[in-house]
Design a protein around this motif. Structure first.
Motif, PDB file in Angstrom:
ATOM      1  N   LEU A 135     -17.695 -46.253   0.449  1.00  0.00           N
ATOM      2  CA  LEU A 135     -18.108 -44.879   0.157  1.00  0.00           C
ATOM      3  C   LEU A 135     -19.619 -44.796  -0.065  1.00  0.00           C
ATOM      4  CD1 LEU A 135     -15.178 -43.906  -2.175  1.00  0.00           C
ATOM      5  CD2 LEU A 135     -15.887 -42.606  -0.186  1.00  0.00           C
ATOM      6  N   ALA A 136     -20.174 -45.835  -0.663  1.00  0.00           N
ATOM      7  CA  ALA A 136     -21.625 -45.843  -0.906  1.00  0.00           C
ATOM      8  C   ALA A 136     -22.395 -45.937   0.404  1.00  0.00           C
ATOM      9  CB  ALA A 136     -21.987 -47.022  -1.806  1.00  0.00           C
ATOM     10  N   ASN A 137     -21.798 -46.591   1.398  1.00  0.00           N
ATOM     11  CA  ASN A 137     -22.466 -46.742   2.694  1.00  0.00           C
ATOM     12  C   ASN A 137     -21.447 -46.549   3.816  1.00  0.00           C
ATOM     13  OD1 ASN A 137     -24.169 -47.342   4.790  1.00  0.00           O
ATOM     14  ND2 ASN A 137     -24.239 -49.540   4.386  1.00  0.00           N
ATOM     15  N   PRO A 138     -21.129 -45.280   4.148  1.00  0.00           N
ATOM     16  CA  PRO A 138     -20.080 -45.025   5.164  1.00  0.00           C
ATOM     17  C   PRO A 138     -20.408 -45.600   6.534  1.00  0.00           C
ATOM     18  CG  PRO A 138     -20.583 -43.021   3.936  1.00  0.00           C
ATOM     19  CD  PRO A 138     -21.629 -44.029   3.557  1.00  0.00           C
ATOM     20  N   LYS A 139     -21.692 -45.924   6.776  1.00  0.00           N
ATOM     21  CA  LYS A 139     -22.043 -46.507   8.086  1.00  0.00           C
ATOM     22  C   LYS A 139     -21.378 -47.875   8.278  1.00  0.00           C
ATOM     23  CE  LYS A 139     -26.357 -44.030   8.462  1.00  0.00           C
ATOM     24  NZ  LYS A 139     -27.768 -44.064   8.103  1.00  0.00           N
ATOM     25  N   VAL A 230     -31.156 -53.276  -0.158  1.00  0.00           N
ATOM     26  CA  VAL A 230     -31.343 -52.530  -1.421  1.00  0.00           C
ATOM     27  C   VAL A 230     -29.977 -52.149  -1.998  1.00  0.00           C
ATOM     28  CG1 VAL A 230     -33.602 -51.595  -0.869  1.00  0.00           C
ATOM     29  CG2 VAL A 230     -31.569 -50.345  -0.168  1.00  0.00           C
ATOM     30  N   GLN A 231     -29.976 -51.936  -3.297  1.00  0.00           N
ATOM     31  CA  GLN A 231     -28.713 -51.636  -3.971  1.00  0.00           C
ATOM     32  C   GLN A 231     -28.156 -50.299  -3.475  1.00  0.00           C
ATOM     33  OE1 GLN A 231     -29.076 -52.116  -8.160  1.00  0.00           O
ATOM     34  NE2 GLN A 231     -26.908 -51.795  -8.517  1.00  0.00           N
ATOM     35  N   SER A 232     -26.846 -50.240  -3.258  1.00  0.00           N
ATOM     36  CA  SER A 232     -26.215 -49.010  -2.773  1.00  0.00           C
ATOM     37  C   SER A 232     -26.134 -47.998  -3.917  1.00  0.00           C
ATOM     38  CB  SER A 232     -24.810 -49.305  -2.272  1.00  0.00           C
ATOM     39  OG  SER A 232     -24.853 -50.318  -1.311  1.00  0.00           O
ATOM     40  N   ARG A 233     -25.904 -46.721  -3.530  1.00  0.00           N
ATOM     41  CA  ARG A 233     -25.814 -45.687  -4.573  1.00  0.00           C
ATOM     42  C   ARG A 233     -24.517 -45.846  -5.372  1.00  0.00           C
ATOM     43  NH1 ARG A 233     -22.274 -41.410  -3.732  1.00  0.00           N
ATOM     44  NH2 ARG A 233     -21.364 -41.371  -1.644  1.00  0.00           N
TER      45      ARG A 233
ATOM     46  N   PHE B  25     -14.046 -44.121  17.934  1.00  0.00           N
ATOM     47  CA  PHE B  25     -13.974 -42.662  17.761  1.00  0.00           C
ATOM     48  C   PHE B  25     -13.386 -42.320  16.387  1.00  0.00           C
ATOM     49  CE2 PHE B  25     -11.478 -38.699  18.328  1.00  0.00           C
ATOM     50  CZ  PHE B  25     -12.526 -37.836  18.604  1.00  0.00           C
ATOM     51  N   GLY B  26     -12.269 -42.982  16.051  1.00  0.00           N
ATOM     52  CA  GLY B  26     -11.607 -42.714  14.770  1.00  0.00           C
ATOM     53  C   GLY B  26     -12.516 -43.032  13.600  1.00  0.00           C
ATOM     54  N   LEU B  27     -13.162 -44.182  13.651  1.00  0.00           N
ATOM     55  CA  LEU B  27     -13.981 -44.598  12.508  1.00  0.00           C
ATOM     56  C   LEU B  27     -15.304 -43.828  12.437  1.00  0.00           C
ATOM     57  CD1 LEU B  27     -13.256 -48.418  12.263  1.00  0.00           C
ATOM     58  CD2 LEU B  27     -12.336 -46.578  10.904  1.00  0.00           C
ATOM     59  N   VAL B  28     -15.846 -43.420  13.596  1.00  0.00           N
ATOM     60  CA  VAL B  28     -17.073 -42.602  13.570  1.00  0.00           C
ATOM     61  C   VAL B  28     -16.750 -41.235  12.950  1.00  0.00           C
ATOM     62  CG1 VAL B  28     -18.726 -41.360  15.021  1.00  0.00           C
ATOM     63  CG2 VAL B  28     -18.300 -43.775  15.433  1.00  0.00           C
ATOM     64  N   LEU B  29     -15.611 -40.663  13.348  1.00  0.00           N
ATOM     65  CA  LEU B  29     -15.226 -39.375  12.753  1.00  0.00           C
ATOM     66  C   LEU B  29     -15.030 -39.519  11.246  1.00  0.00           C
ATOM     67  CD1 LEU B  29     -12.722 -37.650  15.221  1.00  0.00           C
ATOM     68  CD2 LEU B  29     -15.063 -37.011  14.709  1.00  0.00           C
ATOM     69  N   LEU B  30     -14.373 -40.610  10.865  1.00  0.00           N
ATOM     70  CA  LEU B  30     -14.138 -40.847   9.432  1.00  0.00           C
ATOM     71  C   LEU B  30     -15.480 -41.019   8.702  1.00  0.00           C
ATOM     72  CD1 LEU B  30     -11.955 -41.247   7.297  1.00  0.00           C
ATOM     73  CD2 LEU B  30     -11.926 -43.669   7.853  1.00  0.00           C
ATOM     74  N   MET B  31     -16.409 -41.699   9.360  1.00  0.00           N
ATOM     75  CA  MET B  31     -17.733 -41.887   8.769  1.00  0.00           C
ATOM     76  C   MET B  31     -18.402 -40.529   8.531  1.00  0.00           C
ATOM     77  SD  MET B  31     -20.984 -43.882  10.420  1.00  0.00           S
ATOM     78  CE  MET B  31     -21.488 -42.524  11.448  1.00  0.00           C
ATOM     79  N   CYS B  32     -18.286 -39.629   9.513  1.00  0.00           N
ATOM     80  CA  CYS B  32     -18.892 -38.294   9.369  1.00  0.00           C
ATOM     81  C   CYS B  32     -18.258 -37.574   8.170  1.00  0.00           C
ATOM     82  CB  CYS B  32     -18.692 -37.475  10.638  1.00  0.00           C
ATOM     83  SG  CYS B  32     -19.549 -38.182  12.048  1.00  0.00           S
ATOM     84  N   VAL B  33     -16.922 -37.674   8.069  1.00  0.00           N
ATOM     85  CA  VAL B  33     -16.231 -37.014   6.951  1.00  0.00           C
ATOM     86  C   VAL B  33     -16.748 -37.573   5.622  1.00  0.00           C
ATOM     87  CG1 VAL B  33     -13.976 -36.716   5.829  1.00  0.00           C
ATOM     88  CG2 VAL B  33     -14.162 -36.501   8.304  1.00  0.00           C
ATOM     89  N   LEU B  34     -16.872 -38.900   5.556  1.00  0.00           N
ATOM     90  CA  LEU B  34     -17.316 -39.527   4.299  1.00  0.00           C
ATOM     91  C   LEU B  34     -18.781 -39.196   3.986  1.00  0.00           C
ATOM     92  CD1 LEU B  34     -15.640 -43.055   4.417  1.00  0.00           C
ATOM     93  CD2 LEU B  34     -14.828 -40.982   3.314  1.00  0.00           C
ATOM     94  N   LEU B  35     -19.612 -39.108   5.039  1.00  0.00           N
ATOM     95  CA  LEU B  35     -21.020 -38.748   4.808  1.00  0.00           C
ATOM     96  C   LEU B  35     -21.113 -37.335   4.235  1.00  0.00           C
ATOM     97  CD1 LEU B  35     -22.756 -40.266   7.974  1.00  0.00           C
ATOM     98  CD2 LEU B  35     -23.156 -40.923   5.608  1.00  0.00           C
ATOM     99  N   MET B  37     -18.739 -35.760   2.619  1.00  0.00           N
ATOM    100  CA  MET B  37     -18.177 -35.814   1.254  1.00  0.00           C
ATOM    101  C   MET B  37     -19.222 -36.369   0.269  1.00  0.00           C
ATOM    102  SD  MET B  37     -14.529 -37.497   0.314  1.00  0.00           S
ATOM    103  CE  MET B  37     -14.944 -39.056  -0.439  1.00  0.00           C
ATOM    104  N   GLY B  38     -19.919 -37.409   0.697  1.00  0.00           N
ATOM    105  CA  GLY B  38     -20.952 -38.018  -0.155  1.00  0.00           C
ATOM    106  C   GLY B  38     -22.080 -37.044  -0.453  1.00  0.00           C
ATOM    107  N   LYS B  39     -22.487 -36.279   0.583  1.00  0.00           N
ATOM    108  CA  LYS B  39     -23.572 -35.295   0.398  1.00  0.00           C
ATOM    109  C   LYS B  39     -23.145 -34.252  -0.631  1.00  0.00           C
ATOM    110  CE  LYS B  39     -26.714 -36.069   3.837  1.00  0.00           C
ATOM    111  NZ  LYS B  39     -27.598 -37.096   3.355  1.00  0.00           N
TER     112      LYS B  39
END
Lengths: 406, 116
Positions: A135-139, A230-233, B25-35, B37-39
């Protein structure tokens, strides 16, 4: 009273005699030796001992008790399961037939066949996993995706070696480095290969600290390996609670065939994070996980009966499994190198190899290799992101293969 | 169905490629959702922080309040677990023979083997 007759009958019915008198009895002897070797690896070398001990003992029990033509005392009956899977048999998909003729290990195996144990194991894994680093780094999810490369390369390789589509899909999933997923998919697509695939998957998972470091060294430069991240959020509790609900909803809607695995994984994680089900989380992590591990391991081991295991296919599966693992590591590292380049050198590519699921072993390997080149480097939490992303990635890969070949 | 059992090599390569794309595709979409949510979560956190800063900016009484008993104030940790830091502070206080709330720790950093 014919004492000699009784003694002769006992001698002929014994397993010792069966090694030499029944068709292929010597193969049982070979399998018993293999079971001893696996027990040695589990107990002495500590290769995934919680699973390998059960698998090895299940293998031992089935090969001690089952000889062709002498199935009355067997704990596991392969012919019952052949009839269960044969669409022309009157007992096709008949659990009633299994239940009325089964041995103890056949009974355990029903849970594998119905896909119950792998799903329950996933629930325990979910309850034990902190998805905070992801969650801290979704990438990190990109690395989890990149590291599924071995699944599809091994699938293609298995087709080249003459396996059928469903068999190739089951072999390929070894590259996901996720035992329950491999067992789940194989029982659905190619149950005849369950023994060798489970052994290959768990053995290679145990060998990750030996398999991955040379590949990591080969693919990265000294400069890359020294990168300090660097440390994640900090991730809030609310995010952690919403995460399993969002992932379950999103992934299951995208690929419905992933529902048993992703559903249970996220249910277990919700128990852990929501804060009001501590007792359930504790049970899923400990008691339930341990009970299911016993049943899963012994029943998977039981499928390693001599006539199913001792053939050329097993050797091919073992080789393809190693290729799958290695290529998955390469895929993760390529993803890591791309992220290193695009981030301007702030991401250490070594965390890419952790994308091969196998929680937390692969993340530990990233940490150890990183620390070897930079003593003040702590990659563990950064590597846990791709590591848990790999669990989701391998479940999606399995869902795809199941929807195509199931 | 038979095509999938006795699968040809071109079909297998197609499925392999498609499967890898589906995972991405699945994980990129999930990444967008999580980004997203994080914002949302970080912006929600930022609002109370801004309110707190504004409240702190208001005129304060001339008399400075005493620090809360037991507080050590703000300090930074580098490669150090909070538990280890607490132990280090306790040892320092004990060695100096002073109560811990009379000491001010600015930062605690792990000294690596190379630096020793």
């Amino acid at each position: 009273m014919n004492i000699m007759g009784v003694l002769q009958k006992l001698a002929l019915e014994s397993g010792f005699a069966a090694f030499f008198t029944t068709d292929g009895g010597w193969k049982n002897l070979v399998m018993i030796i293999i079971a001893f070797v696996l027990l040695y690896l589990g107990i002495v070398k500590k290769f995934e001992p919680l699973l390998l001990c059960g698998i090895a003992f299940g293998c031992l029990l089935s090969n001690l008790s089952y000889f062709i033509g002498m199935g009355s005392n067997a704990l596991y009956h392969p012919e019952l399961w052949e009839a269960f899977l044969d669409s022309t048999s009157p007992y096709y998909h008949s659990y009633g037939h299994i239940m009325s003729n089964c041995g103890l290990l056949d009974f355990f195996y029903i849970g594998v066949k119905a896909g119950i144990y792998p799903s329950l194991i996933f629930m325990g894994v979910g309850a034990m996993t902190d998805f905070g680093p992801l969650l801290a780094n979704p990438k990190s999810l990109l690395l989890g995706a990149a590291a599924q490369l071995g699944v599809f390369v091994a699938f293609f390789g298995a087709v080249l070696l003459g396996f059928t589509g469903p068999q190739a899909a089951s072999i390929g999933i070894i590259g996901g480095a996720d035992g329950p997923t491999a067992i789940y998919l194989t029982t659905k697509l190619a149950p005849e290969l369950l023994g060798p695939i489970a052994i290959a998957a768990y053995s290679y998972m145990a060998l990750i600290p030996l398999i991955q470091p040379p590949i990591m060294k080969l693919m990265t430069t000294d400069k890359m390996r020294k990168v300090k991240m660097v440390q994640s959020r900090e991730v809030s509790k609310t995010e952690k609670i919403i995460f399993p609900i969002v992932v379950a909803t999103f992934v299951i809607l995208l690929l419905p065939s992933t529902a048993p695995l992703i559903g249970c994984l996220m249910l277990g994680n919700l128990f852990r994070e929501c804060g009001v089900t501590d007792r359930l989380s504790d049970t899923a992590q400990n008691a339930l996980m341990n009970i299911v591990t016993i049943f899963l391991a012994t029943s998977v081991g039981a499928t390693m009966v001599a006539q199913n295991f001792l053939n050329f296919s097993t050797i091919k599966i073992i080789i393809l499994g190693l290729i799958a693992f290695s290529i998955s590591t390469v895929g993760g590292l390529i993803g890591g190198i791309i992220m290193y380049k695009t981030s301007g050198g702030t991401i250490n590519p070594l965390i890419g190899s952790a994308g091969v699921s196998a929680v937390p072993m692969a993340a530990r390997v990233s940490q150890d290799v990183g620390r070897k080149y930079n003593k003040s480097n702590y990659l563990l939490m950064h590597a846990m992101g791709p590591n848990v992303a790999g669990v989701i990635g391998s479940a999606i890969a399995a869902g795809f293969l199941l929807s195509v070949f199931g | 169905m038979n095509d999938l059992i006795n699968i040809s090599i071109p079909t297998a390569s197609g499925y392999a490629l498609l499967g890898y794309c589906v995972v991405f595709f699945g994980l990129v979409l999930l990444m967008c959702v999580l980004l997203v949510m994080g914002k949302i979560m970080t912006s929600k956190k930022a609002v109370p922080a801004a309110e707190k800063a504004a409240a702190e900016a208001e005129p304060t009484p001339a008399v400075k309040a005493d620090p809360a008993p037991g507080t050590a104030g703000e300090f930074k940790l580098y490669n150090t677990e909070p538990r280890d830091a607490a132990m280090v502070m306790a040892i320092v206080a004990d060695t100096l023979g002073k109560p811990i709330n009379e000491l001010r720790f600015i930062s605690i950093r792990e000294v690596t083997e190379n630096e020793v």
